[in-house]
Motif scaffolding. Structure first.
Motif, mmCIF file in Angstrom:
data_model
loop_
_atom_site.group_PDB
_atom_site.id
_atom_site.type_symbol
_atom_site.label_atom_id
_atom_site.label_comp_id
_atom_site.label_asym_id
_atom_site.label_seq_id
_atom_site.Cartn_x
_atom_site.Cartn_y
_atom_site.Cartn_z
ATOM 1 N N GLU A 31 0.831 -1.205 0.000
ATOM 2 C CA GLU A 31 0.000 0.000 0.000
ATOM 3 C C GLU A 31 0.868 1.259 0.000
ATOM 4 O O GLU A 31 0.608 2.197 -0.757
ATOM 5 C CB GLU A 31 -0.924 0.000 1.210
ATOM 6 C CG GLU A 31 -1.900 1.140 1.193
ATOM 7 C CD GLU A 31 -2.954 1.027 2.282
ATOM 8 O OE1 GLU A 31 -3.750 1.973 2.383
ATOM 9 O OE2 GLU A 31 -2.986 0.027 3.008
ATOM 10 N N HIS A 32 1.913 1.265 0.811
ATOM 11 C CA HIS A 32 2.813 2.421 0.852
ATOM 12 C C HIS A 32 3.484 2.637 -0.504
ATOM 13 O O HIS A 32 3.525 3.761 -1.015
ATOM 14 C CB HIS A 32 3.872 2.243 1.938
ATOM 15 C CG HIS A 32 4.948 3.268 1.877
ATOM 16 N ND1 HIS A 32 4.762 4.567 2.306
ATOM 17 C CD2 HIS A 32 6.214 3.211 1.392
ATOM 18 C CE1 HIS A 32 5.867 5.256 2.095
ATOM 19 N NE2 HIS A 32 6.770 4.450 1.548
ATOM 20 N N GLU A 33 4.029 1.592 -1.068
ATOM 21 C CA GLU A 33 4.714 1.704 -2.363
ATOM 22 C C GLU A 33 3.743 2.185 -3.442
ATOM 23 O O GLU A 33 4.106 2.998 -4.284
ATOM 24 C CB GLU A 33 5.347 0.367 -2.761
ATOM 25 C CG GLU A 33 6.466 -0.096 -1.858
ATOM 26 C CD GLU A 33 7.736 0.737 -1.947
ATOM 27 O OE1 GLU A 33 7.924 1.476 -2.940
ATOM 28 O OE2 GLU A 33 8.554 0.640 -1.012
ATOM 29 N N LEU A 34 2.530 1.685 -3.402
ATOM 30 C CA LEU A 34 1.534 2.082 -4.392
ATOM 31 C C LEU A 34 1.223 3.571 -4.289
ATOM 32 O O LEU A 34 1.168 4.271 -5.303
ATOM 33 C CB LEU A 34 0.261 1.256 -4.213
ATOM 34 C CG LEU A 34 -0.865 1.495 -5.195
ATOM 35 C CD1 LEU A 34 -0.409 1.233 -6.623
ATOM 36 C CD2 LEU A 34 -2.050 0.606 -4.856
ATOM 37 N N THR A 35 1.071 4.071 -3.082
ATOM 38 C CA THR A 35 0.745 5.493 -2.921
ATOM 39 C C THR A 35 1.900 6.393 -3.347
ATOM 40 O O THR A 35 1.689 7.570 -3.620
ATOM 41 C CB THR A 35 0.351 5.830 -1.467
ATOM 42 O OG1 THR A 35 1.446 5.564 -0.594
ATOM 43 C CG2 THR A 35 -0.880 5.050 -1.040
ATOM 44 N N GLN A 36 3.105 5.849 -3.437
ATOM 45 C CA GLN A 36 4.273 6.619 -3.860
ATOM 46 C C GLN A 36 4.554 6.483 -5.354
ATOM 47 O O GLN A 36 5.506 7.066 -5.863
ATOM 48 C CB GLN A 36 5.520 6.158 -3.077
ATOM 49 C CG GLN A 36 5.397 6.263 -1.570
ATOM 50 C CD GLN A 36 5.146 7.687 -1.120
ATOM 51 O OE1 GLN A 36 5.882 8.588 -1.477
ATOM 52 N NE2 GLN A 36 4.081 7.893 -0.363
ATOM 53 N N SER A 37 3.720 5.729 -6.052
ATOM 54 C CA SER A 37 3.980 5.407 -7.461
ATOM 55 C C SER A 37 3.429 6.444 -8.421
ATOM 56 O O SER A 37 2.421 7.090 -8.153
ATOM 57 C CB SER A 37 3.362 4.048 -7.801
ATOM 58 O OG SER A 37 3.942 3.034 -7.028
ATOM 59 N N VAL A 54 -4.664 -8.339 -6.424
ATOM 60 C CA VAL A 54 -4.377 -7.586 -7.653
ATOM 61 C C VAL A 54 -5.537 -6.650 -7.964
ATOM 62 O O VAL A 54 -5.327 -5.492 -8.329
ATOM 63 C CB VAL A 54 -4.090 -8.536 -8.841
ATOM 64 C CG1 VAL A 54 -4.014 -7.772 -10.150
ATOM 65 C CG2 VAL A 54 -2.804 -9.305 -8.611
ATOM 66 N N ARG A 55 -6.771 -7.121 -7.793
ATOM 67 C CA ARG A 55 -7.936 -6.267 -8.029
ATOM 68 C C ARG A 55 -7.890 -5.051 -7.105
ATOM 69 O O ARG A 55 -8.168 -3.935 -7.517
ATOM 70 C CB ARG A 55 -9.219 -7.087 -7.788
ATOM 71 C CG ARG A 55 -10.491 -6.336 -8.031
ATOM 72 C CD ARG A 55 -10.814 -6.208 -9.518
ATOM 73 N NE ARG A 55 -10.468 -4.876 -9.989
ATOM 74 C CZ ARG A 55 -10.168 -4.559 -11.239
ATOM 75 N NH1 ARG A 55 -10.170 -5.457 -12.180
ATOM 76 N NH2 ARG A 55 -9.862 -3.335 -11.585
ATOM 77 N N TRP A 56 -7.511 -5.272 -5.839
ATOM 78 C CA TRP A 56 -7.407 -4.166 -4.890
ATOM 79 C C TRP A 56 -6.348 -3.168 -5.352
ATOM 80 O O TRP A 56 -6.559 -1.956 -5.311
ATOM 81 C CB TRP A 56 -7.061 -4.682 -3.484
ATOM 82 C CG TRP A 56 -6.872 -3.570 -2.515
ATOM 83 C CD1 TRP A 56 -7.833 -2.965 -1.756
ATOM 84 C CD2 TRP A 56 -5.650 -2.876 -2.221
ATOM 85 N NE1 TRP A 56 -7.296 -1.952 -1.011
ATOM 86 C CE2 TRP A 56 -5.947 -1.873 -1.283
ATOM 87 C CE3 TRP A 56 -4.341 -3.004 -2.669
ATOM 88 C CZ2 TRP A 56 -4.986 -1.003 -0.776
ATOM 89 C CZ3 TRP A 56 -3.381 -2.141 -2.171
ATOM 90 C CH2 TRP A 56 -3.709 -1.165 -1.236
ATOM 91 N N GLU A 57 -5.195 -3.676 -5.795
ATOM 92 C CA GLU A 57 -4.120 -2.786 -6.261
ATOM 93 C C GLU A 57 -4.574 -1.943 -7.459
ATOM 94 O O GLU A 57 -4.307 -0.743 -7.510
ATOM 95 C CB GLU A 57 -2.876 -3.597 -6.642
ATOM 96 C CG GLU A 57 -2.172 -4.192 -5.445
ATOM 97 C CD GLU A 57 -1.019 -5.089 -5.850
ATOM 98 O OE1 GLU A 57 0.130 -4.686 -5.628
ATOM 99 O OE2 GLU A 57 -1.291 -6.176 -6.388
ATOM 100 N N ILE A 58 -5.255 -2.568 -8.403
ATOM 101 C CA ILE A 58 -5.738 -1.843 -9.580
ATOM 102 C C ILE A 58 -6.773 -0.798 -9.172
ATOM 103 O O ILE A 58 -6.692 0.364 -9.581
ATOM 104 C CB ILE A 58 -6.331 -2.822 -10.622
ATOM 105 C CG1 ILE A 58 -5.228 -3.713 -11.189
ATOM 106 C CG2 ILE A 58 -7.042 -2.062 -11.732
ATOM 107 C CD1 ILE A 58 -5.745 -4.889 -11.994
ATOM 108 N N ASP A 59 -7.736 -1.202 -8.369
ATOM 109 C CA ASP A 59 -8.778 -0.269 -7.919
ATOM 110 C C ASP A 59 -8.179 0.897 -7.149
ATOM 111 O O ASP A 59 -8.561 2.058 -7.360
ATOM 112 C CB ASP A 59 -9.810 -0.981 -7.043
ATOM 113 C CG ASP A 59 -10.674 -1.959 -7.822
ATOM 114 O OD1 ASP A 59 -10.694 -1.892 -9.072
ATOM 115 O OD2 ASP A 59 -11.330 -2.804 -7.172
ATOM 116 N N THR A 60 -7.228 0.609 -6.256
ATOM 117 C CA THR A 60 -6.599 1.660 -5.454
ATOM 118 C C THR A 60 -5.808 2.612 -6.341
ATOM 119 O O THR A 60 -5.895 3.839 -6.182
ATOM 120 C CB THR A 60 -5.700 1.052 -4.366
ATOM 121 O OG1 THR A 60 -6.501 0.196 -3.540
ATOM 122 C CG2 THR A 60 -5.055 2.129 -3.508
ATOM 123 N N ALA A 61 -5.047 2.073 -7.272
ATOM 124 C CA ALA A 61 -4.287 2.924 -8.194
ATOM 125 C C ALA A 61 -5.226 3.842 -8.963
ATOM 126 O O ALA A 61 -4.972 5.046 -9.080
ATOM 127 C CB ALA A 61 -3.469 2.062 -9.150
#
Length: 89
Positions: A31-37, A54-61
């Motif tokens: 989650e931290h890395e994603l918010t910094q991307s 993966v669905r969560w990562e895509i939705d969050t992005a």
């Protein structure tokens, strides 16, 4: 996976969960890395369709306004030129 990392390194500082995540709380690290991307490169594989993570990562992005670009790996690690083409495309 290392070949993918080598292809991405000239483009910036890639974070690849399977390689870099040595944290005790692995989900918090993702989650931290994603918010910094600036961008998420999703390597297409059979398992991404059935993975709730993966669905969560895509939705969050997408909620954060981070572009998600799909990369076809077709059994072969993409080259630098392949990655650049996906990012620019």
């Amino acid at each position: 996976m290392v070949s993918v990392q080598e292809s991405l390194t000239p483009l910036g500082k890639p974070y690849i969960d399977l390689i870099h995540n040595d944290s005790l709380d692995k989900q918090a690290r993702v989650e931290h890395e994603l918010t910094q991307s600036d961008i998420v490169l999703l390597l297409n594989s059979a398992s991404i369709q059935s993975s709730p993570w993966v669905r969560w990562e895509i939705d969050t992005a997408e909620q954060l306004g981070i572009p998600v670009k799909r990369v076809d790996i077709s059994g072969v690690a993409p080259t630098y030129k392949d990655m650049l083409s996906v990012i620019e495309g």
